[in-house]
Design an enzyme around this catalytic site. Sequence first.
Site, PDB file in Angstrom:
ATOM      1  N   ASP A  32       0.844  -1.201   0.000  1.00  0.00           N
ATOM      2  CA  ASP A  32       0.000   0.000   0.000  1.00  0.00           C
ATOM      3  C   ASP A  32       0.874   1.244   0.000  1.00  0.00           C
ATOM      4  OD1 ASP A  32      -1.945  -1.797   0.257  1.00  0.00           O
ATOM      5  OD2 ASP A  32      -2.717  -1.106   2.194  1.00  0.00           O
TER       6      ASP A  32
ATOM      7  N   GLU B 229       3.917   1.647  -1.255  1.00  0.00           N
ATOM      8  CA  GLU B 229       4.471   1.950  -2.588  1.00  0.00           C
ATOM      9  C   GLU B 229       3.389   2.508  -3.503  1.00  0.00           C
ATOM     10  OE1 GLU B 229       7.688  -1.129  -4.015  1.00  0.00           O
ATOM     11  OE2 GLU B 229       6.243  -2.104  -2.704  1.00  0.00           O
TER      12      GLU B 229
ATOM     13  N   ASP C  16       0.716   4.186  -2.622  1.00  0.00           N
ATOM     14  CA  ASP C  16       0.425   5.577  -2.258  1.00  0.00           C
ATOM     15  C   ASP C  16       1.493   6.524  -2.785  1.00  0.00           C
ATOM     16  OD1 ASP C  16      -1.843   4.797  -1.027  1.00  0.00           O
ATOM     17  OD2 ASP C  16      -0.995   4.740   0.992  1.00  0.00           O
TER      18      ASP C  16
ATOM     19  N   SER D 150     -34.841  -7.841 -16.751  1.00  0.00           N
ATOM     20  CA  SER D 150     -34.723  -8.398 -15.404  1.00  0.00           C
ATOM     21  C   SER D 150     -34.807  -9.916 -15.517  1.00  0.00           C
ATOM     22  CB  SER D 150     -35.774  -7.818 -14.475  1.00  0.00           C
ATOM     23  OG  SER D 150     -37.033  -8.084 -14.993  1.00  0.00           O
ATOM     24  N   LEU D 151     -34.864 -10.589 -14.396  1.00  0.00           N
ATOM     25  CA  LEU D 151     -34.809 -12.053 -14.423  1.00  0.00           C
ATOM     26  C   LEU D 151     -36.093 -12.650 -13.891  1.00  0.00           C
ATOM     27  CD1 LEU D 151     -31.250 -12.384 -12.877  1.00  0.00           C
ATOM     28  CD2 LEU D 151     -31.864 -13.101 -15.178  1.00  0.00           C
TER      29      LEU D 151
ATOM     30  N   GLU E 190     -23.969 -17.849 -11.190  1.00  0.00           N
ATOM     31  CA  GLU E 190     -23.394 -16.644 -10.575  1.00  0.00           C
ATOM     32  C   GLU E 190     -24.149 -16.325  -9.294  1.00  0.00           C
ATOM     33  OE1 GLU E 190     -23.828 -13.492 -13.419  1.00  0.00           O
ATOM     34  OE2 GLU E 190     -22.866 -14.647 -15.007  1.00  0.00           O
TER      35      GLU E 190
ATOM     36  N   LYS F 285     -26.443 -13.850  -7.124  1.00  0.00           N
ATOM     37  CA  LYS F 285     -27.382 -12.771  -7.436  1.00  0.00           C
ATOM     38  C   LYS F 285     -27.108 -11.666  -6.416  1.00  0.00           C
ATOM     39  CE  LYS F 285     -32.060 -11.646  -8.774  1.00  0.00           C
ATOM     40  NZ  LYS F 285     -32.013 -10.318  -8.232  1.00  0.00           N
TER      41      LYS F 285
ATOM     42  N   ASP G 189     -27.287  -8.289  -4.412  1.00  0.00           N
ATOM     43  CA  ASP G 189     -28.430  -7.488  -3.992  1.00  0.00           C
ATOM     44  C   ASP G 189     -28.010  -6.018  -3.913  1.00  0.00           C
ATOM     45  OD1 ASP G 189     -30.922  -6.858  -3.196  1.00  0.00           O
ATOM     46  OD2 ASP G 189     -30.783  -7.731  -1.189  1.00  0.00           O
TER      47      ASP G 189
ATOM     48  N   ARG H  48     -30.013   1.430 -14.023  1.00  0.00           N
ATOM     49  CA  ARG H  48     -30.923   0.655 -14.865  1.00  0.00           C
ATOM     50  C   ARG H  48     -32.243   1.404 -15.074  1.00  0.00           C
ATOM     51  NH1 ARG H  48     -35.139  -2.833 -13.755  1.00  0.00           N
ATOM     52  NH2 ARG H  48     -35.497  -4.418 -15.345  1.00  0.00           N
TER      53      ARG H  48
ATOM     54  N   GLU I 257     -23.550  -4.845 -11.149  1.00  0.00           N
ATOM     55  CA  GLU I 257     -24.246  -4.406  -9.946  1.00  0.00           C
ATOM     56  C   GLU I 257     -23.301  -3.645  -9.025  1.00  0.00           C
ATOM     57  OE1 GLU I 257     -27.364  -5.717 -10.126  1.00  0.00           O
ATOM     58  OE2 GLU I 257     -28.209  -5.693  -8.106  1.00  0.00           O
TER      59      GLU I 257
ATOM     60  N   TYR J 161     -21.576  -8.556 -14.736  1.00  0.00           N
ATOM     61  CA  TYR J 161     -22.184  -9.852 -15.045  1.00  0.00           C
ATOM     62  C   TYR J 161     -22.696  -9.979 -16.468  1.00  0.00           C
ATOM     63  CZ  TYR J 161     -26.325  -7.266 -13.349  1.00  0.00           C
ATOM     64  OH  TYR J 161     -27.286  -6.331 -13.116  1.00  0.00           O
TER      65      TYR J 161
ATOM     66  N   LYS K 100     -27.501 -19.247 -15.759  1.00  0.00           N
ATOM     67  CA  LYS K 100     -27.547 -18.776 -17.146  1.00  0.00           C
ATOM     68  C   LYS K 100     -27.114 -19.898 -18.094  1.00  0.00           C
ATOM     69  CE  LYS K 100     -26.436 -14.049 -15.768  1.00  0.00           C
ATOM     70  NZ  LYS K 100     -25.491 -12.927 -15.764  1.00  0.00           N
TER      71      LYS K 100
ATOM     72  N   LYS L 140     -33.994 -17.602  -6.052  1.00  0.00           N
ATOM     73  CA  LYS L 140     -33.842 -16.685  -4.916  1.00  0.00           C
ATOM     74  C   LYS L 140     -33.902 -17.403  -3.569  1.00  0.00           C
ATOM     75  CE  LYS L 140     -35.735 -12.624  -5.283  1.00  0.00           C
ATOM     76  NZ  LYS L 140     -35.597 -11.176  -5.352  1.00  0.00           N
TER      77      LYS L 140
ATOM     78  N   CYS M 170     -33.715   7.871  33.123  1.00  0.00           N
ATOM     79  CA  CYS M 170     -33.028   6.614  32.820  1.00  0.00           C
ATOM     80  C   CYS M 170     -33.821   5.451  33.422  1.00  0.00           C
ATOM     81  CB  CYS M 170     -31.618   6.636  33.389  1.00  0.00           C
ATOM     82  SG  CYS M 170     -30.798   5.038  33.245  1.00  0.00           S
TER      83      CYS M 170
ATOM     84  N   CYS N 123     -31.539   3.718  36.361  1.00  0.00           N
ATOM     85  CA  CYS N 123     -31.186   4.313  37.655  1.00  0.00           C
ATOM     86  C   CYS N 123     -32.054   5.520  38.003  1.00  0.00           C
ATOM     87  CB  CYS N 123     -29.715   4.711  37.669  1.00  0.00           C
ATOM     88  SG  CYS N 123     -29.336   6.062  36.532  1.00  0.00           S
TER      89      CYS N 123
ATOM     90  N   CYS O 111     -28.109   8.712  29.530  1.00  0.00           N
ATOM     91  CA  CYS O 111     -28.218   8.840  30.989  1.00  0.00           C
ATOM     92  C   CYS O 111     -26.976   9.573  31.485  1.00  0.00           C
ATOM     93  CB  CYS O 111     -28.302   7.443  31.600  1.00  0.00           C
ATOM     94  SG  CYS O 111     -27.905   7.408  33.349  1.00  0.00           S
TER      95      CYS O 111
ATOM     96  N   CYS P 163     -24.630   4.633  37.340  1.00  0.00           N
ATOM     97  CA  CYS P 163     -25.785   3.929  36.762  1.00  0.00           C
ATOM     98  C   CYS P 163     -25.430   2.444  36.645  1.00  0.00           C
ATOM     99  CB  CYS P 163     -26.126   4.505  35.389  1.00  0.00           C
ATOM    100  SG  CYS P 163     -27.353   3.534  34.513  1.00  0.00           S
TER     101      CYS P 163
HETATM  102  S1  IVH Z   1     -28.183 -10.797 -15.361  1.00  0.00           S
HETATM  103  C1  IVH Z   1     -30.621 -10.488 -18.840  1.00  0.00           C
HETATM  104  N1  IVH Z   1     -26.734 -11.501 -13.311  1.00  0.00           N
HETATM  105  O1  IVH Z   1     -31.042  -8.934 -10.844  1.00  0.00           O
HETATM  106  C2  IVH Z   1     -30.187 -10.736 -17.484  1.00  0.00           C
HETATM  107  N2  IVH Z   1     -28.496  -9.948 -12.960  1.00  0.00           N
HETATM  108  O2  IVH Z   1     -33.919  -9.410 -11.578  1.00  0.00           O
HETATM  109  C3  IVH Z   1     -30.156  -9.537 -16.682  1.00  0.00           C
HETATM  110  N3  IVH Z   1     -28.683  -9.156 -10.651  1.00  0.00           N
HETATM  111  O3  IVH Z   1     -31.666  -6.056 -12.684  1.00  0.00           O
HETATM  112  C4  IVH Z   1     -29.402  -9.540 -15.473  1.00  0.00           C
HETATM  113  N4  IVH Z   1     -26.993 -10.300  -9.853  1.00  0.00           N
HETATM  114  O4  IVH Z   1     -29.808  -5.981 -10.972  1.00  0.00           O
HETATM  115  C5  IVH Z   1     -27.762 -10.761 -13.740  1.00  0.00           C
HETATM  116  N5  IVH Z   1     -25.339 -12.189 -11.580  1.00  0.00           N
HETATM  117  C6  IVH Z   1     -26.359 -11.445 -12.007  1.00  0.00           C
HETATM  118  C7  IVH Z   1     -27.091 -10.605 -11.154  1.00  0.00           C
HETATM  119  C8  IVH Z   1     -28.168  -9.881 -11.675  1.00  0.00           C
HETATM  120  C9  IVH Z   1     -27.953  -9.436  -9.573  1.00  0.00           C
HETATM  121  C10 IVH Z   1     -29.852  -8.251 -10.643  1.00  0.00           C
HETATM  122  C11 IVH Z   1     -29.815  -7.183 -11.690  1.00  0.00           C
HETATM  123  C12 IVH Z   1     -31.101  -7.279 -12.432  1.00  0.00           C
HETATM  124  C13 IVH Z   1     -31.934  -8.095 -11.521  1.00  0.00           C
HETATM  125  C14 IVH Z   1     -32.896  -8.920 -12.334  1.00  0.00           C
END
Ligand code: IVH
Length: 714
Positions: free
Chosen positions: A31, A33, A35, A80-81, A114, A116, A118, A137, A197, A249, A314, A338, A450, A453, A466, A472
């Site tokens: 770190d 070096e 910096d 989305s998925l 992969e 997922k 959050d 998004r 993400e 991803y 996938k 999920k 409090c 006490c 307190c 106390c």
């Molecule tokens: S792929 C076409 N991979 O999940 C596929 N999404 O419900 C589109 N997310 O909006 C997304 N981890 O924010 C993909 N390994 C992952 C993910 C992922 C989280 C989220 C992403 C997306 C939401 C879909």
Amino acid sequence: MDIKKRINELTDEVNYHNYLYYVLEDPVISDFEFDKLLKELSVLEEKYPEYARADSPTKRVGGEPIEKFSQITHRIPMLSLDNTYSKEDVIEFDLKVKRFLGFPANKDIEYECELKFDGLAIELIYENGLFTVGSTRGDGITGEDVTKNLKTIKTIPLKLLNMEDAVQARRAEQTEQKHKEMHEIQKPVKYIEVRGEVLMDKKGFKKLNEQRLKDNMPLFANPRNAAAGSIRQLDSKITSERNLIMFAYGIGEYSGEMSFSTQFELMQKLKLLGFNINKETKIAKNINEALDYYEDIAARRESFSFDIDGVVIKVNDIKFQEKLGELSKTPRWAAAYKFLAKQATTAIKDIIVSVGRTGVLTPVAILNPVNIGGVEVQRATLHNQDEIARKNINIGDTVLVERSGDVIPEVVKVVKKAGIVNFRDPNGNNSGGIGDIGGRIDYFRIPNLCPCCGSATVIDGAAVRCINELACPCQIKASIVHFASKRAMDIEGLGEMLVDKFVENKLIKTVADIYYLYLEKEDLEKLEGFGKKSIENLLNSIEKSKNIAYDRFIFALGIRHVGEHIAFLLIKYFKDIEGIKNASVGDLNSKFGIGEEIAKSIYNFFRLKSNLDVINKLFSAGVNPHAIISEKIGQEFVSPLYGKHFLFTGALKNFSRDAAENIIKERGAVAEKTVKKGLDYVVVGDEPGSKYAKAVKSGLKIISEDEFVKLLNE
Ligand code: IVH
């Protein structure tokens, strides 16, 4: 010196080391070096701004706040998925894939699995290798332009890596293979949209909320909201302080120089371009292996440093993906499996107010027990009065409770009010609790006095405190529990229940009395449920604790704002109690950049006679903190650990893992997480894991904790 050339070199070099550190988690320089290089670059850029490059790492600190975000329409919608929640759903997904592709039901389809994540989905556009536009998004069609904020995230490359960068970068032998891999990317990619993400890790989230609590600001409900709030922020300087991470991803549109035939290969290519790809990304030969992947990840869910809410499965073959195509909102080639929610609804039976070590009154909801993700939850924190008022919470309400990792469960929101709404008596007879705003009162109020006490309280930021600091009983008990805790003096067996008993029976009044308990053996034997053997054990661990590392002793004293790290720094700079005691607020403040509030708190602690008496009594009882540091600060002194690579495995007696890593980092050494070539020391504590066996096999140098301490003192 050719300034422009040097700025160019430094820019490439720092970006490259950034990648090794954050993406490959395999740095080749310390770190210190790093910096040094960054500092050299920023000094040069300041003098010659005309040569500063757009992808300069110095630009990650954020800039002037903006008025509002502009809208960005994604060239290809961000889908989305489909969510699945059971094994059966996932098997059905696999069957559908095969049906669509015209394969028999018993054929194996390969999947790429992969995590997922959050967090918040984003898209990054790179033109001629440079990061130009980054967006959220949004609704999938249109998002917001958050480029400036995204630029502050270190796991987002400002410039795509290519062969040229790799060649220019200084390297160490051990990464030769990686450089070779980089050479594979021959043609620079002209245009690419990378998707992924943004996350805030759990530690960062906890710290951020603690700070917000102090600053009297509304808390974020979870790391996802905190990440989203940090990205959708008009002042990018604030974003830069939030330590966000990004995992890639997938991709949107791209100009085609890059070739890949599977999803997994695409991920590897993205990694070579400089993106952060999660290590848990794996190939499953068929759907059963994908289900195993889910089980494995679900079992380890809490161990990740960030939140995940499932896994994503996938279809690996890109040709199959293309054939499968997509429905209006979701692709047919992917599904999210999920985890069951970590939230549940239940009723609040009661609200109690506990008083902590520093006197802060914390409201806690006592719940109708409810199972959340396999754990029975009976209590949830309500944080403070403002949070109770904001969420309008009272006894009897049905609430949504969330549990995440090792964080205390919390009440997210009220789902249904109990229906009893109190109105303030117009004569003021039921007024008066803290936070009373008059009129309708339908949330719980922390009492004015409090609850432990009966002393008066004061409002201190968002907290109610307190004032009876020294007498106390709740504060006394909590500070004794802290003193004896694992990370402080580590007195095994002296937990909350026993401390309660001892204080109530007047066997101990201050932490120093712990060391005189042996004189009270007879009284101890009279205590209910406390046999001879347990007394013996307790007295032994009390005796053992006398010999303690100095910084842990300082931490144990419970000086307000002095955590493990500051305790370590205090000892590093002031050597011992005498040194700290004699330091002025200015000394404390200037020595290691701690804020004035902390400096004052330390100074005031040592001005209080009662505190000094306790410390003296501890020393007279034989408590003997030993120095762990012998560096001559301020002199030309380079630690023998400088530049060395360490790995810790197993539990250490004198340090938490974090503290041990901090200590070596302070001396310019590198803390590694995995067994690899080039490690200088593997420090082995109690019950080491598989890393120990691996290290032995690889013939690495293995040392004990005692040897490690010796090394520190060299
Ligand atoms: S792929 C076409 N991979 O999940 C596929 N999404 O419900 C589109 N997310 O909006 C997304 N981890 O924010 C993909 N390994 C992952 C993910 C992922 C989280 C989220 C992403 C997306 C939401 C879909």
